[in-house]
Motif scaffolding. Structure first.
Motif, mmCIF file in Angstrom:
data_model
loop_
_atom_site.group_PDB
_atom_site.id
_atom_site.type_symbol
_atom_site.label_atom_id
_atom_site.label_comp_id
_atom_site.label_asym_id
_atom_site.label_seq_id
_atom_site.Cartn_x
_atom_site.Cartn_y
_atom_site.Cartn_z
ATOM 1 N N ALA A 77 1.051 9.352 12.345
ATOM 2 C CA ALA A 77 2.098 10.541 12.322
ATOM 3 C C ALA A 77 1.740 11.440 13.334
ATOM 4 O O ALA A 77 0.447 11.809 13.657
ATOM 5 N N PRO A 95 0.986 -1.208 -0.074
ATOM 6 C CA PRO A 95 -0.022 -0.037 -0.108
ATOM 7 C C PRO A 95 0.831 1.211 -0.011
ATOM 8 O O PRO A 95 1.804 1.301 0.759
ATOM 9 N N HIS A 118 7.898 7.882 13.245
ATOM 10 C CA HIS A 118 8.037 7.614 11.786
ATOM 11 C C HIS A 118 7.739 6.064 11.603
ATOM 12 O O HIS A 118 7.538 5.633 10.570
ATOM 13 N N THR A 157 5.945 9.802 1.449
ATOM 14 C CA THR A 157 6.875 10.533 2.118
ATOM 15 C C THR A 157 7.470 9.892 3.474
ATOM 16 O O THR A 157 8.146 10.415 4.188
ATOM 17 N N GLY A 158 7.070 8.338 3.587
ATOM 18 C CA GLY A 158 7.613 7.770 4.789
ATOM 19 C C GLY A 158 9.004 7.953 4.815
ATOM 20 O O GLY A 158 9.751 7.850 3.763
ATOM 21 N N THR A 170 0.921 5.367 9.502
ATOM 22 C CA THR A 170 2.253 5.621 10.023
ATOM 23 C C THR A 170 1.690 6.393 11.572
ATOM 24 O O THR A 170 2.892 6.700 12.457
ATOM 25 N N LEU A 208 2.591 18.691 9.156
ATOM 26 C CA LEU A 208 3.798 18.239 9.207
ATOM 27 C C LEU A 208 4.627 18.796 7.982
ATOM 28 O O LEU A 208 3.706 19.204 7.167
ATOM 29 N N GLY A 209 5.815 18.940 8.042
ATOM 30 C CA GLY A 209 6.631 19.385 7.041
ATOM 31 C C GLY A 209 6.370 18.606 5.452
ATOM 32 O O GLY A 209 6.290 19.350 4.453
ATOM 33 N N VAL A 251 -5.673 -2.243 4.239
ATOM 34 C CA VAL A 251 -5.641 -0.740 3.426
ATOM 35 C C VAL A 251 -6.682 0.016 3.879
ATOM 36 O O VAL A 251 -7.899 -0.262 3.800
ATOM 37 N N ILE A 252 -6.065 1.117 4.505
ATOM 38 C CA ILE A 252 -7.172 2.263 5.016
ATOM 39 C C ILE A 252 -7.842 2.953 3.624
ATOM 40 O O ILE A 252 -6.995 3.170 3.055
ATOM 41 N N GLY A 297 1.401 8.998 -0.316
ATOM 42 C CA GLY A 297 1.985 10.092 -0.630
ATOM 43 C C GLY A 297 3.534 9.765 -0.808
ATOM 44 O O GLY A 297 4.358 10.617 -1.211
ATOM 45 N N HIS A 333 10.552 17.676 18.480
ATOM 46 C CA HIS A 333 9.330 18.084 19.078
ATOM 47 C C HIS A 333 9.661 18.068 20.648
ATOM 48 O O HIS A 333 9.357 17.246 21.569
ATOM 49 N N ASN A 362 2.207 -5.506 2.397
ATOM 50 C CA ASN A 362 3.391 -5.004 2.860
ATOM 51 C C ASN A 362 4.532 -6.011 3.629
ATOM 52 O O ASN A 362 4.834 -5.585 4.699
ATOM 53 N N GLY A 401 0.290 -0.245 6.952
ATOM 54 C CA GLY A 401 0.192 -1.311 5.744
ATOM 55 C C GLY A 401 0.322 -2.768 5.798
ATOM 56 O O GLY A 401 -0.249 -3.405 4.861
ATOM 57 N N GLY A 440 3.692 14.816 14.333
ATOM 58 C CA GLY A 440 3.850 16.410 13.734
ATOM 59 C C GLY A 440 3.820 17.364 14.682
ATOM 60 O O GLY A 440 4.276 17.267 15.898
ATOM 61 N N ASN A 460 -0.955 9.353 6.836
ATOM 62 C CA ASN A 460 -0.823 9.598 8.259
ATOM 63 C C ASN A 460 -1.255 8.787 9.109
ATOM 64 O O ASN A 460 -0.729 8.392 10.186
HETATM 65 P P1 FAD Z 1 3.601 6.555 2.457
HETATM 66 O O1 FAD Z 1 4.888 7.337 2.628
HETATM 67 O O2 FAD Z 1 2.910 6.546 1.204
HETATM 68 O O3 FAD Z 1 3.243 5.483 3.458
HETATM 69 C C1 FAD Z 1 3.791 5.188 4.949
HETATM 70 C C2 FAD Z 1 3.328 3.764 5.089
HETATM 71 O O4 FAD Z 1 2.140 3.835 5.601
HETATM 72 C C3 FAD Z 1 4.007 2.712 4.393
HETATM 73 O O5 FAD Z 1 4.148 1.693 5.104
HETATM 74 C C4 FAD Z 1 2.620 2.220 3.543
HETATM 75 O O6 FAD Z 1 2.523 0.912 3.133
HETATM 76 C C5 FAD Z 1 1.385 2.825 4.620
HETATM 77 N N1 FAD Z 1 0.328 3.324 3.838
HETATM 78 C C6 FAD Z 1 0.237 4.541 3.361
HETATM 79 N N2 FAD Z 1 -1.170 4.629 3.055
HETATM 80 C C7 FAD Z 1 -1.770 3.510 3.520
HETATM 81 C C8 FAD Z 1 -3.278 3.151 3.389
HETATM 82 N N3 FAD Z 1 -4.093 4.139 2.793
HETATM 83 N N4 FAD Z 1 -3.507 2.001 4.052
HETATM 84 C C9 FAD Z 1 -2.649 1.332 4.611
HETATM 85 N N5 FAD Z 1 -1.254 1.618 4.666
HETATM 86 C C10 FAD Z 1 -0.968 2.732 4.358
HETATM 87 N N6 FAD Z 1 6.256 11.960 10.341
HETATM 88 C C11 FAD Z 1 5.685 12.432 11.547
HETATM 89 O O7 FAD Z 1 5.209 11.595 12.255
HETATM 90 N N7 FAD Z 1 5.900 13.716 11.900
HETATM 91 C C12 FAD Z 1 6.627 14.922 11.307
HETATM 92 O O8 FAD Z 1 6.680 16.023 11.706
HETATM 93 C C13 FAD Z 1 6.882 14.230 9.864
HETATM 94 N N8 FAD Z 1 7.420 15.347 9.188
HETATM 95 C C14 FAD Z 1 7.800 14.892 7.776
HETATM 96 C C15 FAD Z 1 8.600 15.833 7.207
HETATM 97 C C16 FAD Z 1 8.960 15.687 5.883
HETATM 98 C C17 FAD Z 1 9.655 16.414 4.914
HETATM 99 C C18 FAD Z 1 8.920 14.261 5.182
HETATM 100 C C19 FAD Z 1 9.282 13.690 3.996
HETATM 101 C C20 FAD Z 1 8.117 13.159 6.184
HETATM 102 C C21 FAD Z 1 7.731 13.712 7.414
HETATM 103 N N9 FAD Z 1 7.286 12.598 8.226
HETATM 104 C C22 FAD Z 1 6.871 13.309 9.601
HETATM 105 C C23 FAD Z 1 7.171 11.090 7.895
HETATM 106 C C24 FAD Z 1 5.656 10.765 7.828
HETATM 107 O O9 FAD Z 1 5.497 9.169 8.131
HETATM 108 C C25 FAD Z 1 4.982 10.993 6.378
HETATM 109 O O10 FAD Z 1 5.145 12.154 5.881
HETATM 110 C C26 FAD Z 1 3.419 10.543 6.212
HETATM 111 O O11 FAD Z 1 2.897 10.322 7.531
HETATM 112 C C27 FAD Z 1 3.216 9.462 5.620
HETATM 113 O O12 FAD Z 1 2.182 9.586 4.834
HETATM 114 P P2 FAD Z 1 2.319 9.156 3.153
HETATM 115 O O13 FAD Z 1 0.772 9.412 2.482
HETATM 116 O O14 FAD Z 1 3.218 9.816 2.436
HETATM 117 O O15 FAD Z 1 2.410 7.714 3.284
#
Ligand code: FAD
Length: 476
Positions: free
Chosen positions: A162, A82, A430, A87-88, A160, A146-147, A218-219, A85, A388, A466, A214, A164, A157
């Protein structure tokens, strides 16, 4: 081909055949992507540190399509990654081998917003920043920020958990997420998309999926409680000489700002150098060993300014802080916030980055940075600390000109042993993903990890969701 982070052998999943592709193309016309130029960006993580070799990217738009994909993959023993965005930061969002990438990017509809309760219900692929903009027009905000907001999705979010920049004020997603819709590995749809603040009918199953990265389902949709948009926001950027003073300032600030305190973040002077050098962001105050970003959010600007003024006067008189600047208008607030939000980006320009996201009793958090500097004695290019403070969460980052196995061997397991000694968590926000999965025992007892393994086996008996992520390769 495999990840540099010591992934285990490829598990005996099937490989995608032309019949499989026929099925996906029929189910998702024009949205079952095999063009390698397109698939490539989904194979590589944000940090460009982990690369998979998937040949198929699926872009469902509905829960039913996700359900059909998973039912099919489970029946065929095809592994699925799954992706939101992407950004993990722990290598969880990209395949390790040839797992099918299931992207939620096209699941981006807002389903409902209740203007009285502030409850938002939307599909999992909504980008966090788009949700924030939607809510701001309605006088509300998202409870998290978050950034990565311009790319990360609410489903990612939640997956993970998240944290933030707003956690100090609004708490974690375990409190603000009211309901989830999740598709299980065999295609069953679990509808726990409640919009109730109170509901004690049996086990709270949605909590299991918050932070499950994931691996359990899948959410597909989220309902979340959103706070009212504060009428008055102030941001203060302060400098101080020692980390001890920074902590004393935190105590003072909690006491004097009370309910209007919404963030208390810090960065050290090494972070400031990164921002100056790589992003050309000038220091808004004079040079100091430590910098603090404080945000207040309230409903009465004159009341908030008075409180802030009293706090700043006290902090200056007690010589806790040596310099500072205050912002009340939007553009300056954004500029000050970017000094904190853009450190992750600045780091990527400094070389190869070893990232650690540690939770510790707050008085310990900077000691890890100084101990690490001492321990590495010049072997790294830079050892920086930011994070933080209000949540006891340190981001420790170590850069080197290139990937350096000897440096890594000096950092790990030192960093994990240090954290464990002080009862900290080796992943504050993270997650574990691919990179940290085998270090789980530094923060969780073996009974807890075994129970996690049992839950995974119950919800995903074939292990298609995953694989190689979150849980350790071997259960003790
Ligand atoms: P992805 O990166 O695509 O996936 C992350 C994980 O979730 C993977 O294991 C994936 O398989 C799973 N996943 C994704 N979508 C789903 C779904 N719909 N169902 C089931 N599983 C899924 N994190 C913080 O906690 N605090 C912060 O302040 C923070 N700042 C950040 C700043 C930057 C610049 C960056 C690049 C990252 C930062 N992060 C931070 C990391 C954070 O984990 C992610 O940014 C965010 O939460 C992940 O979301 P995403 O949609 O990009 O998920």
């Amino acid at each position: 081909k495999s990840s540099p982070d010591a992934a285990p052998q490829r598990l005996p999943f099937s490989t995608v055949t032309s019949e499989d592709l026929d099925f996906f193309r029929k189910l998702l016309p024009g949205r079952a992507i095999t063009d390698q130029d397109v698939v490539e960006s989904s194979n590589v993580d944000w940090l460009k540190s982990v690369r998979g070799s998937s040949e198929v990217l699926l872009r469902p738009q509905t829960t039913d399509e996700v359900s059909q994909i998973l039912r099919y993959c489970n029946g065929r023993n095809l592994a699925v990654n799954p992706q939101g965005g992407n950004t993990g930061l722990v290598g969880g969002s990209v395949p390790v081998y040839d797992e099918i990438i299931l992207s939620t990017s096209l699941m981006n509809n807002i389903m409902n917003f209740d203007n009285i309760s502030g409850i938002l219900t939307c599909q999992a692929g909504c980008v966090l920043e788009n949700l924030s903009l939607y809510l701001e027009d309605r006088d509300y905000i998202m409870p998290l920020d978050l950034g990565a907001k311009g790319s990360c999705q609410i489903g990612g979010n939640v997956a993970t958990n998240a944290g933030g920049l707003r956690l100090l004020r609004y708490g974690s997603l375990h409190g603000t997420v009211l309901g989830l819709e999740v598709v299980l590995a065999d295609g069953r749809v679990l509808d726990c998309l409640a919009t109730l603040r109170k509901d004690n009918t049996g086990y709270d199953l949605k909590q299991l999926f918050i932070g499950s990265e994931g691996t359990l389902g899948v959410i597909t949709a989220v309902s979340i409680l959103c706070p009212r948009k504060p009428k008055s926001v102030n941001v203060v950027f302060l400098g101080c000489e020692t980390f001890e003073q920074l902590l004393k300032t935190f105590q003072l600030c909690r006491g004097m700002l009370g309910e209007i305190l919404s963030a208390y973040e810090f960065l050290d002077s090494e972070c400031m150098k990164l921002l100056n050098t790589h992003l050309k962001l000038p220091n808004p105050i004079s040079e100091c060993p430590f910098y603090i970003v404080i945000e207040t959010s309230g409903s009465d600007s004159s009341h908030d300014s008075q409180k802030l003024h009293n706090f700043l006067e006290e902090a200056m008189t007690a010589t806790l802080v040596t310099d500072g600047t205050v912002a009340t208008e939007d553009s300056k607030i954004k500029a000050l916030w970017s000094m904190r939000e853009r450190i992750t980006e600045a780091l990527t320009h400094d070389g190869f980055v070893y990232k650690y996201d540690i939770s510790l009793p707050v008085e310990r958090i900077y000691q890890l940075v100084t101990d690490m500097r001492e321990h590495l004695r010049g072997r790294a290019k830079r050892v920086v600390g930011y994070g933080h403070v209000g949540d006891g969460n340190l981001h420790l980052n170590i850069t080197s000109p290139a990937k350096d196995p000897a440096l890594l061997a000096a950092i790990e397991p030192f960093v994990y042993e240090w954290t464990s000694r002080f009862q900290g968590s080796i992943s504050a926000e993270h997650g574990l993903g691919l990179k940290k999965r085998n270090y789980i025992y530094y923060s969780k007892p073996s009974q807890a990890v075994a129970l996690m393994g049992g839950l995974k086996a119950m919800l995903d008996p074939n292990g298609i969701l995953n694989p190689y992520k979150t849980l350790p390769d071997k259960l003790k």
